[in-house]
Design an enzyme around this catalytic site. Structure first.
Site, PDB file in Angstrom:
ATOM      1  N   HIS A 211       8.525 -24.611   1.035  1.00 46.99           N
ATOM      2  CA  HIS A 211       9.041 -23.378   1.637  1.00 46.99           C
ATOM      3  C   HIS A 211       9.932 -22.637   0.646  1.00 46.99           C
ATOM      4  CE1 HIS A 211       7.773 -23.476   5.900  1.00 46.99           C
ATOM      5  NE2 HIS A 211       7.707 -24.784   5.711  1.00 46.99           N
TER       6      HIS A 211
ATOM      7  N   GLU B 119      10.730 -19.602   0.601  1.00 45.95           N
ATOM      8  CA  GLU B 119      11.591 -18.584   1.244  1.00 45.95           C
ATOM      9  C   GLU B 119      12.947 -19.168   1.627  1.00 45.95           C
ATOM     10  OE1 GLU B 119       9.262 -20.210   2.719  1.00 45.95           O
ATOM     11  OE2 GLU B 119       9.928 -20.720   4.749  1.00 45.95           O
TER      12      GLU B 119
ATOM     13  N   CYS C  46       3.224 -23.184   3.248  1.00 44.98           N
ATOM     14  CA  CYS C  46       3.181 -24.306   4.189  1.00 44.98           C
ATOM     15  C   CYS C  46       1.926 -24.252   5.076  1.00 44.98           C
ATOM     16  CB  CYS C  46       4.473 -24.381   5.012  1.00 44.98           C
ATOM     17  SG  CYS C  46       4.664 -25.989   5.831  1.00 44.98           S
TER      18      CYS C  46
END
Ligand code: MN
Length: 244
Positions: A220, A222, A113
């Site tokens: 994202h 994660e 990001c």
């Protein structure tokens, strides 16, 4: 494999939630993703001069640039757009310096990001400061929490078939991703190439064109990794590269 050490620069936490103590830290999801992938995340505080920042980098096997604030447009030669969000000069300086150093050293680098934006600016590229007002016909990329859960699938990305990213994710078309950004890569920096785009053409991933393991994504992973094997594989590939 000796567990690779992954440097993650901290971010300032000005929330005052800890009895008004100024804090630095990093989101749990990044730490969890690196830990699940077999790595040892080590947080690097903001506020170090470059020699000590680089000392920290020397002792680690990979660099992870995480999400967060907007990038100060002065770093790519522009005036601030009215819709520019919060910026953090300490974090910009530290992360741009670390990104350049990692590129010079051939250190494995994963950027997420804000991280793709930092990497691109560090490589001499530019950014859209605000997609909704600067890119006509763009999809909605600013699906921010709490209006949307952080794992909300906002759009798909198409991935260059000959890329490292396509190999890791196991497919190259219509990969569903989340999208919590309003800035994006504009002119691509030197030594990078676009390897994923949203249906509206917004750049969603870049890779290094040299031999080093350099990969940056605008979404994202994660937040998706706990439920998506392909996104967990992204962190495993990074940690494995750091271990070589
Ligand atoms: Mn997006």
């Amino acid at each position: 494999m000796t567990p690779p050490v992954i440097a993650i620069p901290c971010r300032h936490d000005a929330s005052g939630r800890h009895h008004q103590l100024p804090m630095q830290g990093m989101g749990q999801a990044y730490l969890s993703a690196v830990i699940a992938a077999g790595g040892v995340p080590v947080l690097v505080p903001l506020g170090l001069d470059e020699p000590r920042l680089f000392r920290a980098l020397e002792r680690t096997d990979g660099l992870l640039l995480a999400g967060g604030e907007d990038i100060a447009p002065a770093l790519f030669g522009e005036e601030p757009h009215p819709n520019l969000g919060t910026v953090d000069a300490d974090r910009d300086a530290a992360e741009v310096a670390l990104a350049r150093r990692a590129l010079e050293a051939g250190l494995p680098l994963l950027a997420v990001c804000r991280g793709i934006q930092v990497l691109n600016v560090a490589a001499g590229g530019t950014l859209y400061q605000d997609i909704p007002s600067q890119v006509s016909g763009a999809l909605k990329h600013n699906c921010f929490y709490p209006e949307y859960p952080r794992d909300h699938i906002a759009h798909t990305v198409a991935i260059a078939p000959d890329s490292r990213l396509a190999t890791i994710l196991g497919r190259d078309v219509a990969v569903p991703v989340n999208s919590l950004h309003h800035q994006a890569v504009k002119a691509v920096g030197a030594g990078l190439r676009v390897v994923a785009q949203a249906p509206d053409g917004i750049v969603e991933a870049v890779e290094g064109t040299g031999g080093a393991w350099v990969l940056a994504v605008q979404w994202h992973p994660e937040e998706l990794a706990p439920s998506r094997p392909d996104m967990a594989a992204l962190f495993r590939a990074f940690v494995e590269a750091a271990g070589r």
